[in-house]
Design an enzyme around this catalytic site. Structure first.
Site, PDB file in Angstrom:
ATOM      1  N   ASP A  64     -10.599   4.038  -1.604  1.00  0.00           N
ATOM      2  CA  ASP A  64     -11.234   3.033  -0.742  1.00  0.00           C
ATOM      3  C   ASP A  64     -12.753   2.937  -0.922  1.00  0.00           C
ATOM      4  O   ASP A  64     -13.441   3.948  -1.069  1.00  0.00           O
ATOM      5  CB  ASP A  64     -10.959   3.352   0.723  1.00  0.00           C
ATOM      6  CG  ASP A  64      -9.500   3.100   1.088  1.00  0.00           C
ATOM      7  OD1 ASP A  64      -8.675   2.893   0.186  1.00  0.00           O
ATOM      8  OD2 ASP A  64      -9.198   3.109   2.293  1.00  0.00           O
ATOM      9  N   ASP A  88       0.835  -1.207   0.000  1.00  0.00           N
ATOM     10  CA  ASP A  88       0.000   0.000   0.000  1.00  0.00           C
ATOM     11  C   ASP A  88       0.875   1.265   0.000  1.00  0.00           C
ATOM     12  O   ASP A  88       1.674   1.473   0.910  1.00  0.00           O
ATOM     13  CB  ASP A  88      -0.890  -0.068   1.253  1.00  0.00           C
ATOM     14  CG  ASP A  88      -2.052   0.893   1.213  1.00  0.00           C
ATOM     15  OD1 ASP A  88      -2.113   1.727   0.296  1.00  0.00           O
ATOM     16  OD2 ASP A  88      -2.895   0.811   2.125  1.00  0.00           O
TER      17      ASP A  88
END
Ligand code: GLA
Length: 416
Positions: free
Chosen positions: A236, A165
């Site tokens: 997200d 990430d």
């Protein structure tokens, strides 16, 4: 995202100014010979990865106990038998690095090797999380400067999957090394993903490599060559209809980049989370299957309602997602607030999803009429309604009424 909330906002602004909105003229990934960058996992991820990830429900609260419970539940609910194999620990497992650079776990995860062994003992695989910066999105230690060491440790612990990430790599490295040069920043980012791809390959252990950098700089164009098995295409998800629907809509045009071993990832599932209704859960799951998306459940499996289990274990819908042709489907047309999506399947079959994206039920006085010609189909089409399990025939001009946010998902055997 606690510690990096402001960063992520900046990141989104940055993304929309550069990579996502404007298709940057940035030169592509470094010219490393392809053979050197072959996927580290051989034939892994030939179909979109399936499993469970801790983030969408537990977020930073996740513990060793929750991971074990998720593994137990995958088995006892029948999800494992339906294909959910990966049990993925997301952010917040990390402790501190010692003088030798070895990263330790924090108190929530007392023994990673024992945890991996436990998950494996259930016939499942296990995933872990890190990032190329100094910190993860949750503000925990990440892999900058320790990529090989960390990859070796994941392999030694027995991990089978890594989600990597971007987060603090943006301020830590990209913005520091190339201030005001977005193209150079993108090259630096891609090189960081190449670096971890090589480190994973060097372990000799098959480890599925999941890129999480929110779709910046069109990862679908460069991630497969560096061994990426899946790459996030968006920011997200959250457990709301609006977010799920926006993400699904943003996948338009990415179909050609997806295929066996390398998949677009519109983010993990929210089925069973938040206030999503059963219709919304069905539509979310149907669209992810149509898009050949990785199916990583993100709900609390220990408190799963039977209706949610039924959705997540619907074998017919999973078979669409896992279809061996590996072709991502797309929206073919919309009529008012009803959308028609299709996905070509192996053997000439076709999945058709009709979705009422309106908040209200489609009124009987204003029915939607299916246009088969727009789908390239001629004459009545026999198939199966995958949510009722019943045989259906789709005909041209057929009126279809759907409650708001619900879906009719049909598999047509071999279209005429
Ligand atoms: C980012 C990712 C999420 C999750 C969190 C963890 O926001 O996109 O999927 O991994 O970080 O901090």
């Amino acid at each position: 995202m606690r510690f990096f909330a402001s960063l992520s906002l900046a990141a989104l602004a940055f993304a929309s100014l550069t990579a996502v909105a404007q298709a940057p003229a940035a030169p592509k990934a470094p010219a490393t010979p392809k053979a050197q960058l072959a996927p580290p996992q051989g034939l892994a991820a030939q179909t979109p990865p399936m499993g469970w990830n801790s983030w969408n429900y537990f977020a930073e609260r996740v513990t060793d106990k929750d991971i074990r419970a998720a593994a137990d539940q995958l088995v006892s609910t029948g999800m494992k038998d339906a294909g959910y194999i990966y049990v993925n620990i997301d952010d917040t497992w990390e402790g501190e690095r010692d003088a030798n650079g070895v990263l330790h776990t924090n108190a929530k995860f007392p023994d990673m090797k024992a945890l991996a062994d436990y998950v494996h003992s259930k016939g499942l695989k296990i995933g872990i999380y890190s990032g190329p910066g100094t910190k993860t999105c949750g503000g925990y230690a990440a892999s900058l400067g320790h990529e090989e060491q960390d990859a070796q440790m994941y392999a030694a612990w027995g991990f089978d999957y890594l989600k990597y990430d971007l987060c603090s790599f943006i301020p830590d490295v990209m913005e520091k090394q190339a201030p005001n040069d977005k193209a150079e920043q993108m090259r630096i980012m891609e090189a960081a993903y190449v670096k971890m791809g090589k480190a994973l390959k060097a372990t000799g252990r098959p480890i599925v490599y999941s890129l999480c950098q929110y779709g910046w700089d069109a990862p679908w164009e460069w991630a497969p060559a560096l061994g990426g098995n899946l790459w996030r295409t968006t920011g997200d998800i959250n457990p709301t209809w609006d977010r799920m629907y926006v993400i699904a809509s943003q996948q338009e045009g990415l179909q050609k980049y997806s295929g066996p071993g390398h998949w677009n990832d519109p983010d993990m599932l929210e089925v069973g989370n938040g206030k999503l209704t059963m219709a919304e859960n069905r539509t979310h799951f149907s669209l992810w299957a149509l898009m050949a998306a990785p199916l990583l459940a993100g709900n609390d499996l220990t408190a799963m309602k039977p209706e949610v289990t039924a959705i997540l274990t619907n074998r017919d819908v999973i078979a669409i997602d896992q279809d061996r042709l590996g072709k991502q489907g797309s929206r073919i047309y919309s009529d008012g607030e009803v959308e028609v999506w299709t996905r070509p399947l192996a053997g000439g079959a076709l999945a058709v999803a009709i979705v009422n994206v309106a908040d209200n039920d489609r009124l009987a006085s204003h029915p939607f009429h299916l246009n088969l010609t727009k789908l390239g189909l001629h004459g009545p089409q026999n198939g199966k309604d995958l949510w009722t399990g019943k045989a259906v025939t789709l005909t041209d001009g057929q009126p279809i009424e759907l409650p708001g946010h619900d879906v009719l998902l049909v598999r047509i055997g071999a279209p005429k």
